[in-house]
Design a protein around this motif. Structure first.
Motif, PDB file in Angstrom:
ATOM      1  N   VAL A  19     -87.374 -48.262 -10.495  1.00 49.44           N
ATOM      2  CA  VAL A  19     -87.422 -47.366 -11.644  1.00 49.44           C
ATOM      3  C   VAL A  19     -88.889 -47.123 -11.974  1.00 49.44           C
ATOM      4  CG1 VAL A  19     -86.770 -47.057 -14.054  1.00 49.44           C
ATOM      5  CG2 VAL A  19     -85.260 -48.321 -12.508  1.00 49.44           C
ATOM      6  N   GLU A  20     -89.223 -45.849 -12.206  1.00 47.23           N
ATOM      7  CA  GLU A  20     -90.597 -45.473 -12.531  1.00 47.23           C
ATOM      8  C   GLU A  20     -90.603 -44.646 -13.811  1.00 47.23           C
ATOM      9  OE1 GLU A  20     -94.448 -43.778 -10.173  1.00 47.23           O
ATOM     10  OE2 GLU A  20     -92.543 -42.754  -9.791  1.00 47.23           O
ATOM     11  N   VAL A  21     -91.481 -45.005 -14.743  1.00 47.84           N
ATOM     12  CA  VAL A  21     -91.690 -44.248 -15.971  1.00 47.84           C
ATOM     13  C   VAL A  21     -92.986 -43.476 -15.802  1.00 47.84           C
ATOM     14  CG1 VAL A  21     -92.099 -44.396 -18.457  1.00 47.84           C
ATOM     15  CG2 VAL A  21     -90.432 -45.919 -17.378  1.00 47.84           C
ATOM     16  N   SER A  22     -92.904 -42.156 -15.996  1.00 48.18           N
ATOM     17  CA  SER A  22     -94.035 -41.258 -15.780  1.00 48.18           C
ATOM     18  C   SER A  22     -94.530 -41.445 -14.351  1.00 48.18           C
ATOM     19  CB  SER A  22     -95.128 -41.505 -16.823  1.00 48.18           C
ATOM     20  OG  SER A  22     -96.155 -40.543 -16.709  1.00 48.18           O
ATOM     21  N   HIS A  23     -95.785 -41.784 -14.183  1.00 48.75           N
ATOM     22  CA  HIS A  23     -96.364 -42.017 -12.855  1.00 48.75           C
ATOM     23  C   HIS A  23     -96.958 -43.422 -12.803  1.00 48.75           C
ATOM     24  CE1 HIS A  23     -99.626 -40.736 -15.462  1.00 48.75           C
ATOM     25  NE2 HIS A  23    -100.434 -41.450 -14.675  1.00 48.75           N
ATOM     26  N   ARG A  24     -96.401 -44.321 -13.587  1.00 47.63           N
ATOM     27  CA  ARG A  24     -97.005 -45.623 -13.841  1.00 47.63           C
ATOM     28  C   ARG A  24     -96.555 -46.740 -12.901  1.00 47.63           C
ATOM     29  NH1 ARG A  24    -101.266 -45.397 -17.448  1.00 47.63           N
ATOM     30  NH2 ARG A  24    -100.944 -43.562 -18.734  1.00 47.63           N
ATOM     31  N   GLY A  25     -95.989 -46.431 -11.754  1.00 48.79           N
ATOM     32  CA  GLY A  25     -95.550 -47.476 -10.822  1.00 48.79           C
ATOM     33  C   GLY A  25     -94.097 -47.830 -11.025  1.00 48.79           C
ATOM     34  N   THR A  26     -93.548 -48.552 -10.060  1.00 43.15           N
ATOM     35  CA  THR A  26     -92.118 -48.845 -10.091  1.00 43.15           C
ATOM     36  C   THR A  26     -91.848 -50.308 -10.450  1.00 43.15           C
ATOM     37  OG1 THR A  26     -92.069 -49.371  -7.723  1.00 43.15           O
ATOM     38  CG2 THR A  26     -91.572 -47.092  -8.366  1.00 43.15           C
ATOM     39  N   VAL A  27     -90.672 -50.503 -11.006  1.00 42.76           N
ATOM     40  CA  VAL A  27     -90.131 -51.827 -11.293  1.00 42.76           C
ATOM     41  C   VAL A  27     -88.862 -51.938 -10.461  1.00 42.76           C
ATOM     42  CG1 VAL A  27     -89.094 -53.304 -13.054  1.00 42.76           C
ATOM     43  CG2 VAL A  27     -91.035 -51.839 -13.626  1.00 42.76           C
ATOM     44  N   GLN A  28     -88.726 -53.029  -9.702  1.00 41.64           N
ATOM     45  CA  GLN A  28     -87.563 -53.193  -8.825  1.00 41.64           C
ATOM     46  C   GLN A  28     -86.495 -54.043  -9.512  1.00 41.64           C
ATOM     47  OE1 GLN A  28     -88.273 -53.748  -4.623  1.00 41.64           O
ATOM     48  NE2 GLN A  28     -86.587 -55.206  -4.482  1.00 41.64           N
ATOM     49  N   LEU A  29     -85.244 -53.615  -9.358  1.00 39.18           N
ATOM     50  CA  LEU A  29     -84.088 -54.328  -9.910  1.00 39.18           C
ATOM     51  C   LEU A  29     -83.077 -54.581  -8.800  1.00 39.18           C
ATOM     52  CD1 LEU A  29     -83.600 -51.809 -12.801  1.00 39.18           C
ATOM     53  CD2 LEU A  29     -84.178 -54.177 -13.204  1.00 39.18           C
ATOM     54  N   THR A  30     -82.357 -55.682  -8.883  1.00 41.84           N
ATOM     55  CA  THR A  30     -81.234 -55.877  -7.970  1.00 41.84           C
ATOM     56  C   THR A  30     -80.128 -54.916  -8.386  1.00 41.84           C
ATOM     57  OG1 THR A  30     -80.125 -57.538  -9.338  1.00 41.84           O
ATOM     58  CG2 THR A  30     -81.789 -58.342  -7.750  1.00 41.84           C
ATOM     59  N   ALA A  31     -79.172 -54.710  -7.518  1.00 40.86           N
ATOM     60  CA  ALA A  31     -78.044 -53.837  -7.847  1.00 40.86           C
ATOM     61  C   ALA A  31     -77.303 -54.377  -9.072  1.00 40.86           C
ATOM     62  CB  ALA A  31     -77.102 -53.709  -6.658  1.00 40.86           C
ATOM     63  N   GLU A  32     -77.133 -55.677  -9.131  1.00 40.10           N
ATOM     64  CA  GLU A  32     -76.430 -56.290 -10.258  1.00 40.10           C
ATOM     65  C   GLU A  32     -77.189 -56.075 -11.565  1.00 40.10           C
ATOM     66  OE1 GLU A  32     -74.827 -60.677 -11.689  1.00 40.10           O
ATOM     67  OE2 GLU A  32     -75.369 -60.370  -9.591  1.00 40.10           O
ATOM     68  N   GLU A  33     -78.508 -56.291 -11.555  1.00 39.12           N
ATOM     69  CA  GLU A  33     -79.316 -56.081 -12.759  1.00 39.12           C
ATOM     70  C   GLU A  33     -79.231 -54.625 -13.224  1.00 39.12           C
ATOM     71  OE1 GLU A  33     -82.942 -59.325 -12.073  1.00 39.12           O
ATOM     72  OE2 GLU A  33     -83.061 -57.350 -11.114  1.00 39.12           O
ATOM     73  N   ALA A  34     -79.315 -53.683 -12.273  1.00 42.24           N
ATOM     74  CA  ALA A  34     -79.277 -52.256 -12.630  1.00 42.24           C
ATOM     75  C   ALA A  34     -77.929 -51.888 -13.240  1.00 42.24           C
ATOM     76  CB  ALA A  34     -79.557 -51.408 -11.408  1.00 42.24           C
ATOM     77  N   GLU A  35     -76.853 -52.333 -12.598  1.00 38.55           N
ATOM     78  CA  GLU A  35     -75.517 -51.961 -13.086  1.00 38.55           C
ATOM     79  C   GLU A  35     -75.154 -52.662 -14.388  1.00 38.55           C
ATOM     80  OE1 GLU A  35     -72.644 -52.233  -9.917  1.00 38.55           O
ATOM     81  OE2 GLU A  35     -73.856 -50.952  -8.613  1.00 38.55           O
ATOM     82  N   GLU A  44     -79.820 -54.273 -17.289  1.00 46.67           N
ATOM     83  CA  GLU A  44     -80.838 -55.286 -17.533  1.00 46.67           C
ATOM     84  C   GLU A  44     -82.257 -54.800 -17.263  1.00 46.67           C
ATOM     85  OE1 GLU A  44     -79.794 -58.904 -15.438  1.00 46.67           O
ATOM     86  OE2 GLU A  44     -77.695 -58.698 -16.018  1.00 46.67           O
ATOM     87  N   LEU A  45     -82.497 -53.492 -17.304  1.00 48.52           N
ATOM     88  CA  LEU A  45     -83.855 -52.985 -17.097  1.00 48.52           C
ATOM     89  C   LEU A  45     -84.714 -53.364 -18.299  1.00 48.52           C
ATOM     90  CD1 LEU A  45     -86.042 -51.262 -15.725  1.00 48.52           C
ATOM     91  CD2 LEU A  45     -85.066 -49.274 -16.893  1.00 48.52           C
ATOM     92  N   ALA A  46     -85.828 -54.019 -18.050  1.00 49.00           N
ATOM     93  CA  ALA A  46     -86.786 -54.371 -19.094  1.00 49.00           C
ATOM     94  C   ALA A  46     -88.175 -54.243 -18.454  1.00 49.00           C
ATOM     95  CB  ALA A  46     -86.541 -55.773 -19.599  1.00 49.00           C
ATOM     96  N   ALA A  47     -88.834 -53.122 -18.731  1.00 45.82           N
ATOM     97  CA  ALA A  47     -90.159 -52.866 -18.145  1.00 45.82           C
ATOM     98  C   ALA A  47     -91.169 -52.723 -19.267  1.00 45.82           C
ATOM     99  CB  ALA A  47     -90.108 -51.593 -17.301  1.00 45.82           C
ATOM    100  N   SER A  48     -92.441 -52.955 -18.942  1.00 48.82           N
ATOM    101  CA  SER A  48     -93.487 -52.808 -19.963  1.00 48.82           C
ATOM    102  C   SER A  48     -94.773 -52.302 -19.319  1.00 48.82           C
ATOM    103  CB  SER A  48     -93.731 -54.143 -20.672  1.00 48.82           C
ATOM    104  OG  SER A  48     -94.232 -55.095 -19.764  1.00 48.82           O
ATOM    105  N   LEU A  49     -95.629 -51.774 -20.170  1.00 47.83           N
ATOM    106  CA  LEU A  49     -96.933 -51.247 -19.743  1.00 47.83           C
ATOM    107  C   LEU A  49     -97.937 -51.582 -20.831  1.00 47.83           C
ATOM    108  CD1 LEU A  49     -98.652 -49.409 -17.841  1.00 47.83           C
ATOM    109  CD2 LEU A  49     -97.872 -47.480 -19.242  1.00 47.83           C
ATOM    110  N   GLY A  50     -99.114 -52.008 -20.419  1.00 49.54           N
ATOM    111  CA  GLY A  50    -100.167 -52.244 -21.386  1.00 49.54           C
ATOM    112  C   GLY A  50    -100.656 -53.667 -21.389  1.00 49.54           C
TER     113      GLY A  50
END
Length: 178
Positions: free
Chosen positions: A153-169, A172-178
């Motif tokens: 998963v990528e927000v804007s152009h800020r790089g990707t965060v990888q999730l397992t299929a189970e986490e995605a479904e 459980e996405l929890a990403a941060s920047l800063g």
């Protein structure tokens, strides 16, 4: 004995009874009968409707099904250079800090295991924390195809965060920047 013949009756014998009519007409006789144009049209229409209906039934019940999808849910937090709008709890990245591309509506891209784009969405409602130093966004990307080994998963152009299929479904996405 005499050479004389006995007298013969002058009336012919009664005719033999005609044979009983068969219950089913012979095939040759049926072949000689022709359908009226109206009957032929109605028969053709009925056969055509049956064929089209049968074809529709087969394709409607055996056609390709829609692929299974889910809505990828989670949060994205900006923890540096946050600007909180006065009067409400919404927030965004500060323009003078380089995070001005982070705001409600910023693009969220979901990639499959092969690296191809499989779904897109955007950052949802934002809320700033009590100190005004972090801004958290809700994410809900609909129609993400199931069955990938993992998701990025990528927000804007800020790089990707990888999730397992189970986490995605499981949302459980929890990403941060800063």
């Amino acid at each position: 004995m005499t050479d004389q013949l006995p007298p013969q009756p002058t009336t012919p014998p009664p005719p033999a009874e005609p044979p009983a009519e068969p219950l089913v007409a012979p095939t040759a006789e049926l072949a000689k009968r022709q359908l009226t144009p109206l009957a032929a049209g109605v028969l053709g229409l009925a056969i055509g409707a049956a064929v089209v209906g049968g074809a529709w039934l087969v394709t409607a019940t055996t056609g390709p099904s829609e692929p299974a999808t889910f809505t990828l849910k989670g949060t994205f937090a900006l923890t540096d250079s946050v600007y909180t709008d006065p009067g409400d709890d919404s927030c965004r990245g500060s323009a003078d800090s380089g995070y001005d591309d982070i705001a409600e509506g910023t693009s969220v891209t979901v990639y499959g295991a092969e690296g191809d784009v499989i779904a897109t969405g955007s950052l949802g409602q934002s809320n700033s924390d009590e100190t005004g130093t972090a801004c958290t966004y809700k994410i809900a990307v609909p129609d993400v195809p199931s069955g990938e080994k993992f998701y990025k998963v990528e927000v804007s152009h800020r790089g990707t965060v990888q999730l397992t299929a189970e986490e995605a479904e499981n949302g459980e996405l929890a990403a941060s920047l800063g």
